[in-house]
Enzyme design. Structure first.
Site, PDB file in Angstrom:
ATOM      1  N   GLY A 154      33.800  28.433 -11.490  1.00 41.62           N
ATOM      2  CA  GLY A 154      32.813  27.468 -11.662  1.00 41.62           C
ATOM      3  C   GLY A 154      31.861  28.130 -10.552  1.00 41.62           C
ATOM      4  N   ARG A 155      31.090  27.318 -10.083  1.00 43.26           N
ATOM      5  CA  ARG A 155      29.946  27.864  -8.781  1.00 43.26           C
ATOM      6  C   ARG A 155      30.832  28.446  -7.852  1.00 43.26           C
ATOM      7  NH1 ARG A 155      28.479  22.416  -9.830  1.00 43.26           N
ATOM      8  NH2 ARG A 155      26.308  22.113 -10.701  1.00 43.26           N
ATOM      9  N   ILE A 156      31.645  27.757  -7.248  1.00 44.54           N
ATOM     10  CA  ILE A 156      32.489  28.602  -5.979  1.00 44.54           C
ATOM     11  C   ILE A 156      33.039  29.944  -6.509  1.00 44.54           C
ATOM     12  CG2 ILE A 156      34.097  28.160  -4.137  1.00 44.54           C
ATOM     13  CD1 ILE A 156      33.155  25.205  -4.194  1.00 44.54           C
ATOM     14  N   THR A 235      41.053  27.064  -1.351  1.00 41.02           N
ATOM     15  CA  THR A 235      40.034  26.287  -0.429  1.00 41.02           C
ATOM     16  C   THR A 235      39.566  25.150  -1.279  1.00 41.02           C
ATOM     17  OG1 THR A 235      38.590  27.825  -1.243  1.00 41.02           O
ATOM     18  CG2 THR A 235      39.171  28.340   0.982  1.00 41.02           C
ATOM     19  N   ALA A 236      40.487  24.943  -2.455  1.00 41.94           N
ATOM     20  CA  ALA A 236      40.024  23.719  -3.351  1.00 41.94           C
ATOM     21  C   ALA A 236      40.411  22.554  -3.070  1.00 41.94           C
ATOM     22  CB  ALA A 236      40.372  24.245  -4.801  1.00 41.94           C
ATOM     23  N   ARG A 237      41.765  22.206  -3.527  1.00 42.27           N
ATOM     24  CA  ARG A 237      42.567  21.003  -3.277  1.00 42.27           C
ATOM     25  C   ARG A 237      44.077  21.433  -3.068  1.00 42.27           C
ATOM     26  NH1 ARG A 237      38.515  18.967  -1.881  1.00 42.27           N
ATOM     27  NH2 ARG A 237      37.356  17.388  -2.507  1.00 42.27           N
ATOM     28  N   GLU A 266      46.323  15.512   3.883  1.00 40.51           N
ATOM     29  CA  GLU A 266      45.419  15.761   5.236  1.00 40.51           C
ATOM     30  C   GLU A 266      45.359  14.646   6.121  1.00 40.51           C
ATOM     31  OE1 GLU A 266      42.163  17.747   3.558  1.00 40.51           O
ATOM     32  OE2 GLU A 266      43.419  19.211   2.573  1.00 40.51           O
ATOM     33  N   HIS A 285      40.596  22.211   6.375  1.00 36.37           N
ATOM     34  CA  HIS A 285      39.733  21.595   5.491  1.00 36.37           C
ATOM     35  C   HIS A 285      38.316  21.944   5.794  1.00 36.37           C
ATOM     36  CE1 HIS A 285      39.197  18.881   1.643  1.00 36.37           C
ATOM     37  NE2 HIS A 285      38.236  19.680   1.870  1.00 36.37           N
ATOM     38  N   ILE A 286      37.719  23.048   6.061  1.00 35.36           N
ATOM     39  CA  ILE A 286      36.450  23.382   6.534  1.00 35.36           C
ATOM     40  C   ILE A 286      35.549  24.221   5.678  1.00 35.36           C
ATOM     41  CG2 ILE A 286      36.931  23.252   9.279  1.00 35.36           C
ATOM     42  CD1 ILE A 286      37.315  26.336   8.967  1.00 35.36           C
TER      43      ILE A 286
HETATM   44  C1  DGY Z   1      34.382  18.921  -0.961  1.00 30.48           C
HETATM   45  O1  DGY Z   1      33.340  18.740  -0.785  1.00 30.48           O
HETATM   46  O2  DGY Z   1      34.984  18.324  -1.844  1.00 30.48           O
HETATM   47  C2  DGY Z   1      35.058  19.504   0.168  1.00 30.48           C
HETATM   48  O3  DGY Z   1      36.488  19.756  -0.295  1.00 30.48           O
HETATM   49  C3  DGY Z   1      34.749  19.026   1.461  1.00 30.48           C
HETATM   50  O4  DGY Z   1      34.872  20.378   2.322  1.00 30.48           O
END
Ligand code: DGY
Length: 328
Positions: A154-156, A235-237, A266, A285-286
């Site tokens: 997707g976007r990321i 870096t997702a979930r 978390e 989670h940054i």
């Molecule tokens: C989100 O926006 O879902 C991110 O995980 C927060 O950093």
């Protein structure tokens, strides 16, 4: 109208909200308890929430006047979107603005893993730096020529792909929907099955949403299919990975290492087994945590709520889309 914020937001954002609504901000322990949320939501027309709040059907049903939920996040798996939509509540979120920040962090994690940045830092702080510039000491791996497997284009995912091209990496990707041939060409990315992605990549980076379909999709079996020299980045979930399996795989060196910005529960502390492992890099989670991005997220969160409460379409509305609803 009355609105509830489950924690404070930027001052400029709260000021905007106070011009229009009676605003209640939860200031106690974070996340707000379910009981407290249920009692506070009763007389509210709007809710601003965060990724760690659990906006389940009990909360939504308690909000008998609730018309709009605006989350300060791109992820919305913490909201029972199905129940909200059935009740005619508008749900909105903040995609796009955090794409670059999250992609930047992903690249930082990949670089840090490949070049053992955090390990090096720890070594010196423990006073264990003995030899200078040896032929074999503290060697990492080049990024150039290595294969990055992007799960979730997707976007990321696309922003990560663009950045990885700058490091001359080869790109594989897996996504629910294949990209157009033009986009594949632009990103120089080859579409493969999820199995192939894990098997062939030197580093797999997760950018898929958390849904019932992606729940713990990365398990021991999948980790075993990876190369022994490969890395995993998330870096997702957190719940996309079976964390126990990952700990086992890292302990047994089934994969070389992992970098995680998100976790199953978390925040984590030193009781979490991941913190005792040398081959894992962890951040709190940054992904979207830059001054600029968080400010833009606040702006959109507020605009989304204001538009929704005025009966208009918010900037980013969560639509009904099977498989992408919250995991409830
Ligand atoms: C989100 O926006 O879902 C991110 O995980 C927060 O950093």
């Amino acid at each position: 109208m009355k609105i509830l914020l489950t924690r404070r937001l930027h001052d400029f954002a709260v000021k905007e909200l106070k011009k229009r609504y009676q605003v209640e901000i939860h200031t106690g322990k974070i996340p707000i308890s379910k009981d407290s949320l249920i009692s506070k939501i009763k007389d509210k027309d709007g809710l601003i929430c965060y990724p760690y709040d659990r906006i389940d059907s009990d909360v939504i049903n308690a909000g008998t006047r609730l018309k709009a939920i605006s989350t300060f996040s791109v992820g919305y798996n913490h909201i029972d979107v199905n129940t909200a939509l059935k009740k005619g509540i508008t749900v909105s979120y903040t995609p796009e603005v955090l794409t670059k920040a999250t992609a930047d962090l992903t690249v930082a994690l990949v670089l840090a893993l490949f070049r053992r940045v955090c390990e090096g830092d720890r070594l010196i702080r423990k006073n264990e730096w003995r030899t200078i510039f040896g032929p074999y000491e503290f060697l990492g791996t080049d990024l150039s020529g290595k294969t990055l497997g992007i799960f979730g284009m997707g976007r990321i995912g696309k922003a990560v792909a663009k950045r990885a091209l700058g490091f001359e990496m080869k790109l594989l990707y897996h996504n629910r929907k294949r990209l157009s041939p033009q986009e594949e060409k632009r990103l120089n990315a080859k579409y493969v099955s999820l199995d192939e992605l894990f098997r062939r990549s030197d580093v797999v980076s997760i950018h898929a949403p958390y849904t019932p379909k992606t729940h713990e999709i990365v398990n021991l079996k999948r980790l075993k299919s990876m190369k022994k020299t490969s890395f995993l980045v998330n870096t997702a979930r957190g719940k996309i990975i079976n964390e126990k399996d990952l700990v086992a795989a890292l302990k047994k060196k089934i994969i070389a290492g992992a970098a995680l910005d998100v976790f199953q529960n978390e925040p984590i502390g030193i009781s979490n087994h991941l913190t005792g492992l040398r081959n894992v890099l962890i951040t709190p989670h940054i992904g979207s945590a830059t001054v600029e991005t968080r400010r833009e997220m606040a702006e959109i969160t507020v605009k989304n709520l204001i538009l929704s409460l005025a009966g208009k379409k918010p900037i980013y509305q969560v639509k009904v889309e099977s498989g992408r609803l919250g995991r409830f």
